[in-house]
Design a protein around this motif. Structure first.
Motif, PDB file in Angstrom:
ATOM      1  N   VAL A 117       0.822  -1.247   0.113  1.00  0.00           N
ATOM      2  CA  VAL A 117       0.090   0.044   0.028  1.00  0.00           C
ATOM      3  C   VAL A 117       0.729   1.135   0.194  1.00  0.00           C
ATOM      4  O   VAL A 117       0.595   2.226  -0.790  1.00  0.00           O
ATOM      5  CB  VAL A 117      -1.009  -0.204   1.198  1.00  0.00           C
ATOM      6  CG1 VAL A 117      -1.572   1.268   1.469  1.00  0.00           C
ATOM      7  CG2 VAL A 117      -2.017  -1.138   1.263  1.00  0.00           C
ATOM      8  N   THR A 166       4.068   1.597  -1.074  1.00  0.00           N
ATOM      9  CA  THR A 166       4.896   1.918  -2.271  1.00  0.00           C
ATOM     10  C   THR A 166       3.643   2.632  -3.230  1.00  0.00           C
ATOM     11  O   THR A 166       4.111   3.262  -4.035  1.00  0.00           O
ATOM     12  CB  THR A 166       5.448   0.612  -2.651  1.00  0.00           C
ATOM     13  OG1 THR A 166       4.626  -0.344  -2.730  1.00  0.00           O
ATOM     14  CG2 THR A 166       6.760   0.326  -1.675  1.00  0.00           C
ATOM     15  N   ALA A 167       2.570   2.006  -3.263  1.00  0.00           N
ATOM     16  CA  ALA A 167       1.549   2.386  -4.120  1.00  0.00           C
ATOM     17  C   ALA A 167       1.318   3.833  -4.079  1.00  0.00           C
ATOM     18  O   ALA A 167       1.253   4.751  -4.911  1.00  0.00           O
ATOM     19  CB  ALA A 167       0.249   1.558  -4.270  1.00  0.00           C
ATOM     20  N   ALA A 169       3.426   6.121  -2.690  1.00  0.00           N
ATOM     21  CA  ALA A 169       4.538   6.784  -3.197  1.00  0.00           C
ATOM     22  C   ALA A 169       4.426   6.602  -4.684  1.00  0.00           C
ATOM     23  O   ALA A 169       5.009   7.859  -5.224  1.00  0.00           O
ATOM     24  CB  ALA A 169       5.683   5.954  -2.664  1.00  0.00           C
ATOM     25  N   GLY A 170       4.058   5.816  -5.416  1.00  0.00           N
ATOM     26  CA  GLY A 170       4.138   5.651  -6.811  1.00  0.00           C
ATOM     27  C   GLY A 170       2.541   6.299  -7.208  1.00  0.00           C
ATOM     28  O   GLY A 170       2.418   6.503  -8.564  1.00  0.00           O
ATOM     29  N   ASP A 218      -0.399   5.812  -7.178  1.00  0.00           N
ATOM     30  CA  ASP A 218      -1.339   4.797  -7.981  1.00  0.00           C
ATOM     31  C   ASP A 218      -2.150   4.715  -7.037  1.00  0.00           C
ATOM     32  O   ASP A 218      -2.234   3.829  -5.897  1.00  0.00           O
ATOM     33  CB  ASP A 218      -0.197   3.578  -8.133  1.00  0.00           C
ATOM     34  CG  ASP A 218      -1.036   2.248  -8.776  1.00  0.00           C
ATOM     35  OD1 ASP A 218      -2.149   2.664  -9.243  1.00  0.00           O
ATOM     36  OD2 ASP A 218      -0.681   1.273  -8.694  1.00  0.00           O
ATOM     37  N   PRO A 219      -3.629   4.812  -7.367  1.00  0.00           N
ATOM     38  CA  PRO A 219      -4.612   4.450  -6.722  1.00  0.00           C
ATOM     39  C   PRO A 219      -4.981   2.818  -6.796  1.00  0.00           C
ATOM     40  O   PRO A 219      -6.074   2.411  -7.093  1.00  0.00           O
ATOM     41  CB  PRO A 219      -5.885   5.257  -7.271  1.00  0.00           C
ATOM     42  CG  PRO A 219      -5.410   5.512  -8.747  1.00  0.00           C
ATOM     43  CD  PRO A 219      -3.888   5.463  -8.843  1.00  0.00           C
ATOM     44  N   ASN A 220      -4.123   2.268  -6.263  1.00  0.00           N
ATOM     45  CA  ASN A 220      -4.138   0.598  -6.183  1.00  0.00           C
ATOM     46  C   ASN A 220      -4.920   0.153  -5.131  1.00  0.00           C
ATOM     47  O   ASN A 220      -4.371  -0.203  -4.128  1.00  0.00           O
ATOM     48  CB  ASN A 220      -2.806   0.161  -6.295  1.00  0.00           C
ATOM     49  CG  ASN A 220      -2.617  -1.198  -6.594  1.00  0.00           C
ATOM     50  OD1 ASN A 220      -3.824  -2.168  -6.152  1.00  0.00           O
ATOM     51  ND2 ASN A 220      -1.696  -1.681  -7.318  1.00  0.00           N
ATOM     52  N   TRP A 221      -6.210   0.325  -5.392  1.00  0.00           N
ATOM     53  CA  TRP A 221      -7.092  -0.146  -4.184  1.00  0.00           C
ATOM     54  C   TRP A 221      -6.965  -1.614  -3.933  1.00  0.00           C
ATOM     55  O   TRP A 221      -7.545  -2.118  -2.946  1.00  0.00           O
ATOM     56  CB  TRP A 221      -8.631   0.414  -4.458  1.00  0.00           C
ATOM     57  CG  TRP A 221      -9.229  -0.156  -5.567  1.00  0.00           C
ATOM     58  CD1 TRP A 221      -9.017   0.545  -6.782  1.00  0.00           C
ATOM     59  CD2 TRP A 221      -9.785  -1.080  -5.858  1.00  0.00           C
ATOM     60  NE1 TRP A 221      -9.725  -0.129  -7.909  1.00  0.00           N
ATOM     61  CE2 TRP A 221     -10.314  -1.209  -7.184  1.00  0.00           C
ATOM     62  CE3 TRP A 221     -10.545  -2.239  -5.049  1.00  0.00           C
ATOM     63  CZ2 TRP A 221     -11.133  -2.251  -7.704  1.00  0.00           C
ATOM     64  CZ3 TRP A 221     -11.107  -3.209  -5.617  1.00  0.00           C
ATOM     65  CH2 TRP A 221     -11.499  -3.295  -7.097  1.00  0.00           C
TER      66      TRP A 221
END
Lengths: 410, 410
Positions: free
Chosen positions: B314, B316-317, B319-320, B322-325
């Motif tokens: 979560v 690193t997402a 940080a990137g 990225d809305p990586n739910w």
């Protein structure tokens, strides 16, 4: 995203012998990736038994829920695995996707639905375009081979940088049997359980209850003793299939002494695959073996080892080649298991660093720092309260992990 | 190593009013750092009460063990804090170091040894050159001031990039009282408890048992609700001193309604400091607020929130950007608390992303991706099983954390 092969990769994929009663094929169905295989199908002869260990995640994927049900009856005729899409957190559509895939296999080979096992790995929360898979199944079935293990290991990869396989030859009561296995990592690798997907097959004849007992025990000291980032997948699946074609003497109990060699070979193979998963940990540049002794019990030792192996501060110190044993002390302290601060001893690379709760007299960091520059780092800790021991494997945490995970979906 | 100030730092250190009955001084004793202050001394008037929350680490430092003993009698006359060396895992020498420091303070101000509180932060496992500190004490005592709070906050820093302070004015039964506090992070920040060091003082008159009750409650929803890297220090120390000089009406129970405003002000101040610690998390570039609702209990909600806040995938997402739910779903699943996968809802930046266990119909990622580009990220999760709610704060995990921690000792 194209990834450089891990510097910790083995030299080559092992030569995997065919297993009687089992055929494998792979295909490129374009589920997410272009220009690479993303589906693996195994077909087993009638009479094949199965056992499994699945993620304990409370948000488990649709395929995991399916396998949990299917395992209860203990026989298997097919396995379908896809990479690129985890079919997790996809609600009723996810269940439908599994059911349609199972249905297509049932139509093709004529077995019971619960004899078909499904596993999916990849992005969470996107619907799986299962029609691309089911429509390809009949053609894929024409390509079944006994020697497609390397292709199978490659087809199930996601951010893995190399395919992972292992094979062992052993015997049951004088009859030779073979065990083959493949696995894929390499993020969300943590206990309960530790790999995302691993599929093992043997030609041994063993009832599913015996298989299950052997697998659960071996898993504890292998896949459940590795960690990359402490995250737990919604899709972790380890399945063991036994075709029975070796025709060994019948076995009815996992405690049968005739299983001694098989048990050891199975654990050895799972350990081989588990270590390959760690050596391909996202961004890994160092492989770390952590031995904990002197704990109250083996489980306590394993929890202490995993606390060390999961600590971002320990893992970044390893990445920085810094023999920072103070961070190991910190990790022991947070494990929640009994340890005697004033009897704690630490070795790095076999060199005693701390003893009886303090740095050793005249400590010379030079040889320890030299060890930290290598690829294989050994940490040993004795916590001074009992006889419990365990070994845990992990990798370092460096810029590579951030590079991969701050940009995985793009 | 010189660190750039965190992009999430507050604009300025707050104006901290003097507190009657308390003086502060700082000095540069060269314990590890050159050219900066590394010692902070507070002297309290007779009658000052004290309460504290200390690390639960089983490898706690010598100063923590000392404070644990000293807290049992409830009164305080002095606090000595040093940065640069944690005096942890230093065996009998560490205990001797604490005792000599306490002895020097006793000689100087004439109090009981157990009225002297000690805290140390910095490198683990190296002997503390306490003679440099004790020999400087008499000169430092000549420099005691009532307005040296900014200097105190700076002297206790290690890898912090800015000093952390907060102040609140409130009342007890109509009498105005003040609370001042300082804190330092910023690695090994995780619950149980979450900050490395924080010192709070008030001019309120409160018995130590009442102070302890107020502090324990407020700590749970503030310092114990933040996480940077999931690691727990051997030195975590939160102390609350009350000089009594405000001369408010006597209070004998923490449940006294006269404490309502004070309780709120104390929690508000601790939350302010806790958030400052997160905003200075090592390498942090984004501040993340996680609201969990629909859990079985508030503690279950907090554990789910911390599972999300501790997940490297979560973080690193974030940080990137990225809305990586999907990774949020994964973290909910591994928290070990009850959640209904098919009633799970997720909002990012106030925008509904997933509802009832699946992505919302016609989901448009554009506004969510825009929110992820900001500095303040809001994640809200409803797990659909009850009424328990909690808020947790964390930061992202990016290259900055690796830069700092792969190179801290050099």
């Amino acid at each position: 995203m194209s990834l450089k092969v891990s510097p910790l990769a083995p030299a080559a994929f092992p030569a995997m012998p065919p297993l009687a009663g089992l055929e494998v094929t792979t295909g490129a169905c374009g589920l997410k990736y272009r220009d690479r295989t993303d589906v693996c199908v195994m077909v087993f002869d009638p009479g094949t038994t199965v056992a499994g260990v699945l993620t304990r995640s409370l948000t488990a994927s649709a395929p995991v829920l399916w396998c949990r049900e299917a395992l209860s009856q203990g026989s298997a005729r097919a396995l379908v695995v896809n990479s690129g899409n985890a079919n997790a957190f996809t609600g009723a559509a996810g269940t439908g996707s599994v059911e349609r895939t199972v249905g297509a296999v049932v139509d093709l080979i004529g077995c019971a639905p619960e004899e078909v096992f499904i596993a999916s790995t990849g992005v969470i929360g996107e619907p799986l375009p299962d029609d691309r898979l089911t429509s390809a199944l009949a053609d894929l079935a024409k390509l079944l081979r006994t020697d497609a293990w390397p292709e199978a290991a490659a087809a199930i990869m996601t951010t893995d940088t190399y395919p992972k396989g292992a094979t062992r030859s052993t015997e049951i009561n004088g009859t030779q049997v073979t065990i083959n296995g493949i696995a894929k990592g390499s993020g969300m690798i943590a206990p309960d359980m530790a790999t995302m997907l691993s599929f093992i097959a043997t030609d041994a004849a063993l009832p599913s209850a015996v298989l299950q007992s052997l697998l659960t025990q071996a898993n504890e000291r292998t896949f459940n003793s590795i960690t990359v980032d402490g995250d737990t997948s919604t899709s972790d699946t380890l399945l063991l299939f036994a075709t029975g074609k070796a025709d060994n003497q019948a076995i009815s109990s996992a405690e049968d002494p005739a299983l001694t060699a098989f048990r050891e070979a199975l654990e050895d193979l799972l350990q081989d695959l588990a270590i390959q998963v760690v050596r391909d940990g996202e961004g890994a540049s160092k492989f770390v073996t952590i031995d904990v002794s002197g704990a109250e019990t083996p489980s306590a030792a394993r929890r202490i080892g995993l606390a060390i192996g999961n600590s971002p501060l320990v893992k970044t110190a390893v990445a920085g080649e810094d023999p920072n044993w103070g961070r190991i002390v910190m990790a022991v302290g947070k494990a929640g298991e009994r340890a005697d601060r004033d009897r704690l001893s630490i070795q790095i690379g076999g060199i005693e660093v701390a003893k009886n709760g303090w740095v050793v007299p005249g400590y010379d960091e030079t040889p320890v720092a030299a060890h930290m520059k290598g690829q294989d780092i050994d940490i040993a800790v004795d916590v001074g309260v009992g006889e419990g021991a365990a070994r845990v494997w992990t990798c370092d945490l460096g810029h590579g992990y951030i590079d991969i995970n701050a940009d995985y979906r793009s």
